[in-house]
Design a protein around this motif. Structure first.
Motif, PDB file in Angstrom:
ATOM      1  N   ARG A  31     -20.751 -30.753  -0.016  1.00  0.00           N
ATOM      2  CA  ARG A  31     -19.730 -31.231   0.911  1.00  0.00           C
ATOM      3  C   ARG A  31     -20.321 -31.470   2.299  1.00  0.00           C
ATOM      4  N   LEU A  64     -23.653 -34.949  -9.233  1.00  0.00           N
ATOM      5  CA  LEU A  64     -22.743 -34.362  -8.250  1.00  0.00           C
ATOM      6  C   LEU A  64     -21.598 -35.335  -7.989  1.00  0.00           C
ATOM      7  N   TRP A  65     -20.392 -34.784  -7.925  1.00  0.00           N
ATOM      8  CA  TRP A  65     -19.198 -35.590  -7.702  1.00  0.00           C
ATOM      9  C   TRP A  65     -18.457 -35.072  -6.473  1.00  0.00           C
ATOM     10  N   GLN A  66     -18.074 -35.981  -5.599  1.00  0.00           N
ATOM     11  CA  GLN A  66     -17.321 -35.591  -4.405  1.00  0.00           C
ATOM     12  C   GLN A  66     -16.021 -34.931  -4.849  1.00  0.00           C
ATOM     13  N   GLY A  67     -15.668 -33.829  -4.203  1.00  0.00           N
ATOM     14  CA  GLY A  67     -14.473 -33.076  -4.563  1.00  0.00           C
ATOM     15  C   GLY A  67     -14.811 -31.989  -5.552  1.00  0.00           C
ATOM     16  N   LYS A  68     -15.209 -32.353  -6.749  1.00  0.00           N
ATOM     17  CA  LYS A  68     -15.518 -31.385  -7.804  1.00  0.00           C
ATOM     18  C   LYS A  68     -16.716 -30.503  -7.461  1.00  0.00           C
ATOM     19  N   ASP A  69     -17.728 -31.064  -6.855  1.00  0.00           N
ATOM     20  CA  ASP A  69     -18.981 -30.346  -6.613  1.00  0.00           C
ATOM     21  C   ASP A  69     -19.227 -30.026  -5.135  1.00  0.00           C
ATOM     22  N   ASP A  70     -18.169 -29.992  -4.335  1.00  0.00           N
ATOM     23  CA  ASP A  70     -18.325 -29.777  -2.902  1.00  0.00           C
ATOM     24  C   ASP A  70     -19.057 -28.486  -2.554  1.00  0.00           C
ATOM     25  N   ASP A  71     -18.949 -27.451  -3.397  1.00  0.00           N
ATOM     26  CA  ASP A  71     -19.561 -26.161  -3.090  1.00  0.00           C
ATOM     27  C   ASP A  71     -20.936 -25.960  -3.721  1.00  0.00           C
TER      28      ASP A  71
END
Length: 78
Positions: A31, A64-71
């Motif tokens: 993120r 990596l996907w924005q939202g799903k993998d933010d952490d």
């Protein structure tokens, strides 16, 4: 922008926005990186994958996907 320039820029962004851990490596969350990098390029995931292939960064997972993998933690290895 050439591949090496993009990867170099990505590493600089990680180095400047991340935090140095006890192991000496600098890390950021996906993120943090995405929010910083999105103003520069929308190709951040592709550049991250190339940087990992060359042993410059480490993160868990294949993509990596924005939202799903933010952490997800991205660690600079150089």
């Amino acid at each position: 922008m050439s591949f090496s320039v993009e990867v170099e820029e990505l590493c600089l962004i990680i180095r400047s926005t991340g935090e140095r851990g006890e192991d000496g490596h600098v890390s950021v969350t996906f993120r943090q990186l995405f929010e910083t990098y999105v103003t520069i390029s929308n190709k951040v995931v592709g550049i991250l994958l190339r940087a990992r292939k060359h042993g410059l960064v480490h993160f868990e997972g294949e993509m990596l996907w924005q939202g799903k993998d933010d952490d997800v933690i991205i660690t600079l290895l150089e």
